[in-house]
Design a protein around this motif. Sequence first.
Motif, short mmCIF file in Angstrom:
data_model
loop_
_atom_site.label_atom_id
_atom_site.label_comp_id
_atom_site.label_asym_id
_atom_site.label_seq_id
_atom_site.Cartn_x
_atom_site.Cartn_y
_atom_site.Cartn_z
N TYR A 7 0.85 -1.19 0.00
CA TYR A 7 0.00 0.00 0.00
C TYR A 7 0.88 1.23 0.00
O TYR A 7 1.76 1.37 0.86
CB TYR A 7 -0.93 0.03 1.22
CG TYR A 7 -1.70 1.34 1.31
CD1 TYR A 7 -2.72 1.61 0.41
CD2 TYR A 7 -1.38 2.29 2.27
CE1 TYR A 7 -3.41 2.82 0.47
CE2 TYR A 7 -2.06 3.49 2.33
CZ TYR A 7 -3.08 3.75 1.42
OH TYR A 7 -3.74 4.95 1.48
N ASP A 19 -8.06 3.42 -0.30
CA ASP A 19 -7.79 2.10 -0.86
C ASP A 19 -7.69 1.06 0.25
O ASP A 19 -7.17 1.35 1.32
CB ASP A 19 -6.48 2.10 -1.65
CG ASP A 19 -6.56 2.94 -2.91
OD1 ASP A 19 -7.52 3.71 -3.05
OD2 ASP A 19 -5.65 2.83 -3.74
N TYR A 21 -7.33 -3.50 0.98
CA TYR A 21 -7.29 -4.88 0.51
C TYR A 21 -7.51 -5.79 1.71
O TYR A 21 -7.35 -5.40 2.86
CB TYR A 21 -5.95 -5.20 -0.16
CG TYR A 21 -4.74 -4.96 0.70
CD1 TYR A 21 -4.29 -5.92 1.60
CD2 TYR A 21 -4.04 -3.76 0.61
CE1 TYR A 21 -3.19 -5.70 2.40
CE2 TYR A 21 -2.92 -3.53 1.41
CZ TYR A 21 -2.51 -4.49 2.29
OH TYR A 21 -1.42 -4.27 3.09
N MET A 35 -10.17 -6.24 -3.06
CA MET A 35 -9.47 -5.00 -3.39
C MET A 35 -10.53 -3.92 -3.60
O MET A 35 -11.45 -4.10 -4.42
CB MET A 35 -8.64 -5.17 -4.67
CG MET A 35 -7.84 -3.93 -5.05
SD MET A 35 -6.64 -3.39 -3.80
CE MET A 35 -5.46 -4.75 -3.84
N LEU A 151 -3.16 -11.01 -9.48
CA LEU A 151 -2.81 -9.66 -9.06
C LEU A 151 -4.05 -8.77 -9.06
O LEU A 151 -4.71 -8.60 -10.09
CB LEU A 151 -1.78 -9.05 -10.02
CG LEU A 151 -0.36 -9.62 -10.00
CD1 LEU A 151 0.47 -8.98 -11.10
CD2 LEU A 151 0.30 -9.41 -8.64
N TYR A 153 -5.35 -4.79 -7.94
CA TYR A 153 -4.72 -3.48 -7.76
C TYR A 153 -5.78 -2.39 -7.85
O TYR A 153 -6.90 -2.62 -8.31
CB TYR A 153 -3.65 -3.27 -8.85
CG TYR A 153 -4.19 -3.46 -10.25
CD1 TYR A 153 -4.71 -2.40 -10.98
CD2 TYR A 153 -4.23 -4.74 -10.83
CE1 TYR A 153 -5.23 -2.59 -12.26
CE2 TYR A 153 -4.75 -4.94 -12.09
CZ TYR A 153 -5.25 -3.86 -12.80
OH TYR A 153 -5.79 -4.05 -14.05
N THR A 154 -5.41 -1.18 -7.41
CA THR A 154 -6.30 -0.04 -7.54
C THR A 154 -5.82 0.85 -8.69
O THR A 154 -4.71 0.69 -9.20
CB THR A 154 -6.37 0.78 -6.24
OG1 THR A 154 -5.03 1.14 -5.83
CG2 THR A 154 -7.03 -0.03 -5.13
N LEU A 157 -2.30 2.64 -9.57
CA LEU A 157 -1.16 1.98 -10.18
C LEU A 157 -1.02 2.31 -11.65
O LEU A 157 0.10 2.48 -12.15
CB LEU A 157 -1.29 0.46 -10.00
CG LEU A 157 -0.18 -0.39 -10.62
CD1 LEU A 157 1.11 -0.26 -9.80
CD2 LEU A 157 -0.59 -1.84 -10.75
N LEU A 187 6.11 -8.18 -6.50
CA LEU A 187 5.41 -6.91 -6.33
C LEU A 187 6.38 -5.73 -6.46
O LEU A 187 6.03 -4.69 -7.05
CB LEU A 187 4.72 -6.86 -4.97
CG LEU A 187 3.51 -7.78 -4.81
CD1 LEU A 187 2.84 -7.55 -3.45
CD2 LEU A 187 2.49 -7.56 -5.92
N LEU A 191 5.86 -2.84 -9.27
CA LEU A 191 5.79 -1.41 -8.97
C LEU A 191 6.86 -0.63 -9.72
O LEU A 191 6.60 0.46 -10.25
CB LEU A 191 5.94 -1.18 -7.47
CG LEU A 191 4.72 -1.49 -6.60
CD1 LEU A 191 5.10 -1.47 -5.13
CD2 LEU A 191 3.61 -0.49 -6.88
N VAL A 203 -2.06 3.77 -4.08
CA VAL A 203 -1.83 2.52 -4.80
C VAL A 203 -1.91 1.36 -3.81
O VAL A 203 -1.24 1.38 -2.78
CB VAL A 203 -0.45 2.50 -5.49
CG1 VAL A 203 -0.19 1.13 -6.13
CG2 VAL A 203 -0.34 3.60 -6.53
N ILE A 205 -1.87 -3.03 -3.98
CA ILE A 205 -1.68 -4.24 -4.80
C ILE A 205 -1.75 -5.45 -3.89
O ILE A 205 -1.20 -5.44 -2.79
CB ILE A 205 -0.32 -4.23 -5.52
CG1 ILE A 205 -0.07 -2.91 -6.24
CG2 ILE A 205 -0.25 -5.38 -6.53
CD1 ILE A 205 1.32 -2.85 -6.85
#
Length: 221
Positions: A7, A19, A21, A35, A151, A153-154, A157, A187, A191, A203, A205
Amino acid sequence: MEVAARYLPSGRSVLVGGDWYDSIPLPASRTLLVMGDVMGHGFQAAVAMSQYRSLLRTIAASGAGVDEILGELDRQVTHLGLDRLATCLLAVMDPRAGTCTLASAGHLPPAVVRPGGSVEVVWFPAGPPIGTGLGGYESLTVRMDRGTTLLLYTDGLVERRGTDIDVSVQALEALSLPADGPLEGMLETFLALVANGAYEDDVAILAARQRDEDEDEDEDE
């Protein structure tokens, strides 16, 4: 399941955001992965996020399907009058069946990393964001072979000014990631290749894959 997450809040002055997860164990060795992305930034978005996360965990305990969980979450959020919409992606990983069942409330599609390191985006229809009261969520079940990593993600990313977000998501398929090492390393590489240290939005993930048979045998012993 083996799970890892990152995060990264946007900006240096704000350490929290909307965000979130989650990873929730389910019966029969299954795992629910979550997510989500609440509209807005900062403390107020973080407060709303905690409400969403708590509600979803309570609903997930019912054992409902991912589409039903999103539908009930949408109904409860609308009833409570929470003033921030949220996108949300749910995935149930079932290592025994070798499948992953997905449902989306306006969230970006997940990606899978194949054993060789290639990346594939899993495109499927997404329902409306949570909090609209519209409902209408559908689930999709896909194969998840051993060695494949999921994977989530928000949008922070992949969102870039002047670029259509679908184009940015599609560009993920040009990547090659280390698929046979620790998820944390995957990860970090992900990134570095995608964001390159520049984050205009929060972000988050989440990566998950089935444990190796050797690891399972060691735990049994």
